[in-house]
Each structure stands twice: as C-alpha cells, then as structure tokens.
Design a protein around this motif. Structure first.
Motif, PDB file in Angstrom:
ATOM      1  N   LEU A  95       0.827  -1.201   0.000  1.00 25.59           N
ATOM      2  CA  LEU A  95       0.000   0.000   0.000  1.00 25.59           C
ATOM      3  C   LEU A  95       0.868   1.260   0.000  1.00 25.59           C
ATOM      4  CD1 LEU A  95      -2.781  -1.069   2.537  1.00 25.59           C
ATOM      5  CD2 LEU A  95      -2.979  -0.859   0.051  1.00 25.59           C
ATOM      6  N   GLY A  96       1.990   1.197   0.711  1.00 24.97           N
ATOM      7  CA  GLY A  96       2.896   2.332   0.704  1.00 24.97           C
ATOM      8  C   GLY A  96       3.461   2.609  -0.678  1.00 24.97           C
ATOM      9  N   LEU A  97       3.810   1.549  -1.402  1.00 25.24           N
ATOM     10  CA  LEU A  97       4.309   1.731  -2.766  1.00 25.24           C
ATOM     11  C   LEU A  97       3.214   2.274  -3.688  1.00 25.24           C
ATOM     12  CD1 LEU A  97       6.442  -1.518  -3.188  1.00 25.24           C
ATOM     13  CD2 LEU A  97       7.288   0.829  -2.993  1.00 25.24           C
ATOM     14  N   ALA A  98       1.977   1.835  -3.472  1.00 22.41           N
ATOM     15  CA  ALA A  98       0.870   2.343  -4.282  1.00 22.41           C
ATOM     16  C   ALA A  98       0.655   3.833  -4.062  1.00 22.41           C
ATOM     17  CB  ALA A  98      -0.405   1.565  -3.962  1.00 22.41           C
ATOM     18  N   ALA A  99       0.953   4.308  -2.844  1.00 26.06           N
ATOM     19  CA  ALA A  99       0.779   5.734  -2.541  1.00 26.06           C
ATOM     20  C   ALA A  99       1.762   6.614  -3.289  1.00 26.06           C
ATOM     21  CB  ALA A  99       0.913   5.961  -1.029  1.00 26.06           C
ATOM     22  N   ARG A 100       2.744   6.011  -3.963  1.00 22.96           N
ATOM     23  CA  ARG A 100       3.694   6.792  -4.762  1.00 22.96           C
ATOM     24  C   ARG A 100       2.973   7.600  -5.830  1.00 22.96           C
ATOM     25  NH1 ARG A 100       6.386   9.693  -6.989  1.00 22.96           N
ATOM     26  NH2 ARG A 100       8.580   9.602  -7.619  1.00 22.96           N
ATOM     27  N   ALA A 101       1.782   7.149  -6.232  1.00 24.75           N
ATOM     28  CA  ALA A 101       1.012   7.870  -7.246  1.00 24.75           C
ATOM     29  C   ALA A 101       0.519   9.226  -6.744  1.00 24.75           C
ATOM     30  CB  ALA A 101      -0.174   7.016  -7.692  1.00 24.75           C
ATOM     31  N   LEU A 102       0.575   9.440  -5.425  1.00 28.32           N
ATOM     32  CA  LEU A 102       0.089  10.695  -4.840  1.00 28.32           C
ATOM     33  C   LEU A 102       1.144  11.799  -4.858  1.00 28.32           C
ATOM     34  CD1 LEU A 102      -1.755   9.194  -1.737  1.00 28.32           C
ATOM     35  CD2 LEU A 102      -2.711   9.771  -3.966  1.00 28.32           C
ATOM     36  N   VAL A 103       2.356  11.477  -5.318  1.00 28.87           N
ATOM     37  CA  VAL A 103       3.444  12.463  -5.410  1.00 28.87           C
ATOM     38  C   VAL A 103       3.491  12.987  -6.850  1.00 28.87           C
ATOM     39  CG1 VAL A 103       5.923  12.836  -5.130  1.00 28.87           C
ATOM     40  CG2 VAL A 103       4.739  11.212  -3.645  1.00 28.87           C
ATOM     41  N   PRO A 104       3.503  14.306  -7.075  1.00 23.74           N
ATOM     42  CA  PRO A 104       3.549  15.401  -6.095  1.00 23.74           C
ATOM     43  C   PRO A 104       2.206  16.083  -5.857  1.00 23.74           C
ATOM     44  CG  PRO A 104       4.179  16.231  -8.235  1.00 23.74           C
ATOM     45  CD  PRO A 104       3.782  14.783  -8.436  1.00 23.74           C
ATOM     46  N   THR A 105       1.102  15.487  -6.340  1.00 20.64           N
ATOM     47  CA  THR A 105      -0.181  16.174  -6.240  1.00 20.64           C
ATOM     48  C   THR A 105      -0.628  16.377  -4.797  1.00 20.64           C
ATOM     49  OG1 THR A 105      -1.264  14.034  -6.536  1.00 20.64           O
ATOM     50  CG2 THR A 105      -0.986  15.420  -8.509  1.00 20.64           C
ATOM     51  N   LEU A 106      -0.509  15.330  -3.968  1.00 17.98           N
ATOM     52  CA  LEU A 106      -0.927  15.427  -2.567  1.00 17.98           C
ATOM     53  C   LEU A 106       0.255  15.463  -1.609  1.00 17.98           C
ATOM     54  CD1 LEU A 106      -4.016  13.012  -2.364  1.00 17.98           C
ATOM     55  CD2 LEU A 106      -4.007  15.511  -2.377  1.00 17.98           C
ATOM     56  N   LEU A 107       1.265  14.672  -1.867  1.00 18.04           N
ATOM     57  CA  LEU A 107       2.400  14.549  -0.953  1.00 18.04           C
ATOM     58  C   LEU A 107       3.687  14.999  -1.629  1.00 18.04           C
ATOM     59  CD1 LEU A 107       1.680  10.983   0.528  1.00 18.04           C
ATOM     60  CD2 LEU A 107       1.033  13.195   1.513  1.00 18.04           C
ATOM     61  N   THR A 108       4.542  15.634  -0.850  1.00 17.52           N
ATOM     62  CA  THR A 108       5.894  15.915  -1.342  1.00 17.52           C
ATOM     63  C   THR A 108       6.724  14.635  -1.248  1.00 17.52           C
ATOM     64  OG1 THR A 108       6.688  16.547   0.851  1.00 17.52           O
ATOM     65  CG2 THR A 108       5.740  18.291  -0.534  1.00 17.52           C
TER      66      THR A 108
ATOM     67  N   TYR B 126       6.312  11.576   1.417  1.00 15.42           N
ATOM     68  CA  TYR B 126       6.047  10.219   0.932  1.00 15.42           C
ATOM     69  C   TYR B 126       7.086   9.236   1.450  1.00 15.42           C
ATOM     70  CZ  TYR B 126       6.006   6.129  -1.988  1.00 15.42           C
ATOM     71  OH  TYR B 126       6.006   4.813  -2.398  1.00 15.42           O
ATOM     72  N   ASN B 127       8.353   9.653   1.496  1.00  7.44           N
ATOM     73  CA  ASN B 127       9.389   8.773   2.049  1.00  7.44           C
ATOM     74  C   ASN B 127       9.057   8.388   3.482  1.00  7.44           C
ATOM     75  OD1 ASN B 127      10.809   8.952  -0.344  1.00  7.44           O
ATOM     76  ND2 ASN B 127      12.170  10.571   0.386  1.00  7.44           N
ATOM     77  N   GLY B 128       8.573   9.361   4.265  1.00  3.27           N
ATOM     78  CA  GLY B 128       8.177   9.071   5.637  1.00  3.27           C
ATOM     79  C   GLY B 128       6.976   8.145   5.698  1.00  3.27           C
ATOM     80  N   LEU B 129       6.019   8.331   4.774  1.00  2.45           N
ATOM     81  CA  LEU B 129       4.849   7.457   4.725  1.00  2.45           C
ATOM     82  C   LEU B 129       5.258   6.029   4.379  1.00  2.45           C
ATOM     83  CD1 LEU B 129       1.695   7.256   4.756  1.00  2.45           C
ATOM     84  CD2 LEU B 129       1.811   7.603   2.276  1.00  2.45           C
ATOM     85  N   LEU B 130       6.166   5.888   3.403  1.00  3.21           N
ATOM     86  CA  LEU B 130       6.623   4.552   3.035  1.00  3.21           C
ATOM     87  C   LEU B 130       7.402   3.919   4.179  1.00  3.21           C
ATOM     88  CD1 LEU B 130       6.887   2.317   0.961  1.00  3.21           C
ATOM     89  CD2 LEU B 130       8.828   3.528  -0.046  1.00  3.21           C
ATOM     90  N   PHE B 131       8.217   4.703   4.875  1.00  9.80           N
ATOM     91  CA  PHE B 131       8.941   4.168   6.032  1.00  9.80           C
ATOM     92  C   PHE B 131       7.968   3.695   7.107  1.00  9.80           C
ATOM     93  CE2 PHE B 131      10.769   4.935  10.274  1.00  9.80           C
ATOM     94  CZ  PHE B 131      11.773   3.992  10.262  1.00  9.80           C
ATOM     95  N   LEU B 132       6.900   4.463   7.327  1.00  6.62           N
ATOM     96  CA  LEU B 132       5.861   4.045   8.272  1.00  6.62           C
ATOM     97  C   LEU B 132       5.334   2.659   7.922  1.00  6.62           C
ATOM     98  CD1 LEU B 132       3.056   4.221   9.903  1.00  6.62           C
ATOM     99  CD2 LEU B 132       2.291   5.677   8.030  1.00  6.62           C
ATOM    100  N   CYS B 133       5.165   2.376   6.647  1.00  8.40           N
ATOM    101  CA  CYS B 133       4.629   1.086   6.216  1.00  8.40           C
ATOM    102  C   CYS B 133       5.617  -0.061   6.419  1.00  8.40           C
ATOM    103  CB  CYS B 133       4.231   1.154   4.741  1.00  8.40           C
ATOM    104  SG  CYS B 133       2.844   2.262   4.402  1.00  8.40           S
ATOM    105  N   LEU B 134       6.886   0.248   6.684  1.00 11.62           N
ATOM    106  CA  LEU B 134       7.905  -0.780   6.855  1.00 11.62           C
ATOM    107  C   LEU B 134       8.199  -1.093   8.316  1.00 11.62           C
ATOM    108  CD1 LEU B 134      10.486   0.553   4.211  1.00 11.62           C
ATOM    109  CD2 LEU B 134       8.484  -0.911   3.845  1.00 11.62           C
ATOM    110  N   VAL B 135       7.643  -0.304   9.234  1.00  8.56           N
ATOM    111  CA  VAL B 135       7.926  -0.440  10.661  1.00  8.56           C
ATOM    112  C   VAL B 135       7.163  -1.639  11.231  1.00  8.56           C
ATOM    113  CG1 VAL B 135       7.569   0.730  12.896  1.00  8.56           C
ATOM    114  CG2 VAL B 135       8.453   1.995  10.935  1.00  8.56           C
ATOM    115  N   PRO B 136       7.721  -2.341  12.237  1.00  9.03           N
ATOM    116  CA  PRO B 136       6.998  -3.470  12.837  1.00  9.03           C
ATOM    117  C   PRO B 136       5.762  -3.041  13.610  1.00  9.03           C
ATOM    118  CG  PRO B 136       9.034  -3.022  14.030  1.00  9.03           C
ATOM    119  CD  PRO B 136       9.078  -2.195  12.786  1.00  9.03           C
TER     120      PRO B 136
END
Length: 350
Positions: free
Chosen positions: A87-100, A104-114
């Motif tokens: 899901l984090g990788l899918a959110a890449r489509a939101l750059v740069p319209t919604l997320l910088t 996005y890097n922080g959002l993807l990192f969030l998806c990798l945390v235990p």
C-alpha cells in the motif's frame, strides 16, 4: 466550583502530548554546534539502550511457546511486512499532487515499521480477543522488524532513505542488532532485575525516545527542512493515513474471517496487524535518515496517534458486541500486567 475534567475516555494519550512538547522544544530551542554533537551522541546511546532492554525483556520461552499458533503469526507478519509496504508503494502515485517526496518517504517508512506489542495486547484484551496470540504476534513482529525494516528501507527507499549503504547497514548492526543480542545473552542474569523494575524502566524507555525525537527534530530545524512543509500538505498526509488505517482495519478483520480464523483470533489479528510501533520506528529512522529523520518520522507520529484513537473506540465496540465470547481472559504471568478494563493503553508503541 468543580474544575472541569477531560472525559475518562479522552483518546489523546499523555505520552503523545510529551512527544509534541518535545517537538515544540526542538523547534524553539534546537541543539546547535557543540550541543548538537552532544545530543547526537546521547541519542545514539539511547537507541542502543532501548534495543538492549528490548532483548533483555523478551522471553525466548514465551516466544517459542507461541509458535504453536503459526498461522496467526504468519498472517500478522504478512500484513505488517507485505501488505503495508504494498500500500505504501501504491501511494507513490500521490506524489507530487498530494504529498511531497520527503513526506512520501516518511509514509513509506511508516509502512515498513513493525507492529506494536503493548497497545495491541491492551486493545485485544479490551475487545476480549486472543491475548496470548497478540503478545506473541507483536513480539515476533518486533523481532523480525529489527532485520526486515532496514532491509526493506534499503530496497524500497534506496538513496532517499538517508543514503542507505554498507555504512548504514553497519550502523544498524552496531546500534540495533548487537545491543539486542547482548540483551538476550544477558537475560538469565538481568531478567529478574528488569522484571522487578518495570515501572522505572518504562520511564527509561520513554525518556530515551523523547531524547531521540529531540535530536532528530533539532537536526531538521537546523537544516531548514520544515520550511518545505505546508499546512495543506499536512492535511493531505493525515487524510492519506486515515485511508491507509481504514483499509488495514478492514482487510485484517474480513480477510482473517476468509482464512477461517475464529472471532478471538480475528481480534488479535486486527489489532496486531493494523498498527505500527512508534518506539521501534523512531530509533530506526534516526539511524536510517540522519538529518532528514524529523520529516521521516512525522507520518509515523501522526499515524500512531490516529491508530490509538480509532482502535480505542473499535475495541470498546468489539467488547460490547453481544455475541463476543469471553475468550480474552488474561493468563497468569507476564501477560497479566495488561488491564482488561477499557483504558487507553500507554503510547510506548512497542
């Protein structure tokens, strides 16, 4: 005249308030020059101490006993380290319209945390789910995350993850893995001492994380990274995270039903498989992202508070369901420290 009080079920956790106050302190009085060097060294030591304590407190016997419910644990691990990253990788489509890109890097990192441990246990207990399974699932996730989170960050974030390299991997081994293994090795001699001083060590845990947050956000302020974040972008980030949390709650609940799990197990899967650990994520981000850690951990801090508020309400709804079996009785031993009453769990996030 009586002074008004916050409702007993007010969802904002005091520890989150402490985190926000620490961020405010770093914004007003960031560590610079020699003070920054001292703060960075203290943060490194705090991270090592945290993972030493994690290793010293994790009971190997309890973890091995929990392997009997391997289907549930594999389901939680798949949600945490496969579905979330997808899901984090899918959110890449939101750059740069919604997320910088940094957000996005922080959002993807969030998806990798235990996943969390303590709040998963507490919410599972409130909802009358399978508490022992929640304990083991959260513990396995935290243990796997020590290796999987940095490896996934290196593979998926690449150069955006603070320049992930052999040097970064060595820092992870020295600051995270070696202290954890040392804690496990010394557990026969330190386990009793740590068990008798759980309350004091809880303050050590939280104080260490506050120090990590202060050092990370001070470095971000000094580097001027906050000038790149606007209020509309923060609002968009919160909306994206709300959708992410809703999707994971739905998938863990209805997906586990399709896999044939009973209600008590579904509750444990939902709470362990839909949440992310702030306590594990913050130290890892400080190692992986360096000066960019302040922006990298912002999505995790927002998501952490959001998951606590939503899951507190959801756990009470599950407990009030008339067809909920009373299958979440707490066994004797370490598990019994979690109260089955509908209290808001500590936001330590492990």
């Amino acid at each position: 005249m009586r002074r008004p009080r916050l409702p007993a079920r007010f969802p904002l956790d005091p520890y989150v308030l402490a985190l926000l106050a620490t961020v405010g302190l770093a914004a007003l009085l960031p560590a610079r020059g020699p003070a920054a060097t001292v703060a960075d060294g203290a943060s490194t030591a705090a991270v090592a101490l945290l993972f030493f304590l994690y290793g010293a407190r994790l009971s190997t016997r309890e973890a091995l006993d929990g392997l009997r419910h391997w289907r549930l644990h594999l389901t939680v691990l798949a949600c945490t380290f496969v579905l979330f990253p997808a899901l984090g990788l899918a959110a890449r489509a939101l750059v740069p319209t919604l997320l910088t890109q940094p957000l996005y890097n922080g959002l993807l990192f969030l998806c990798l945390v235990p996943s969390t441990v303590q709040s998963s246990i507490a919410f599972t207990s409130i909802a009358r789910g399978n508490v022992p399974a929640a304990i083991c699932a959260g513990s396995f996730s935290s243990l796997a995350g020590i290796a999987l989170t940095p490896l996934l960050a290196g593979a998926l974030l690449g150069g955006d993850g603070g320049g992930f390299s052999a040097g970064s991997l060595l820092k992870i081994v020295v600051q995270l893995l070696l202290p954890f293994l040392l804690g496990q090795l010394l557990r026969p001699w330190t386990g009793g001492f740590l068990t008798r001083r759980k309350k004091v060590l809880g303050y050590v845990d939280r104080g260490s994380i506050l120090l990590v947050v202060y050092a990370a956000f001070s470095a971000g302020v000094a580097a001027g990274v906050w000038h790149r974040v606007s209020l509309p972008r923060l609002g968009a980030l919160m909306a994206v995270e709300a959708v992410l949390l809703a999707l994971m709650l739905l998938v863990t609940w209805y997906g586990s039903a399709r896999l044939g799990f009973g209600r008590a197990d579904r509750i444990a899967i939902q709470f362990a498989g839909s949440k992310k650990s702030l306590a594990a994520g913050l130290p890892m981000a400080s190692v992986l992202f360096g000066a960019q850690a302040s922006l990298a951990v912002l999505p995790l801090m927002l998501f952490h508070q959001m998951q606590l508020m939503v899951c507190a309400v959801l756990a009470r709804r599950r407990a009030a369901d008339p067809d909920t079996p009373d299958s979440g009785q707490l066994p004797d031993g370490p598990v019994a420290e979690v109260s089955p009453r509908p209290q808001h769990p500590a936001a330590q996030g492990r």
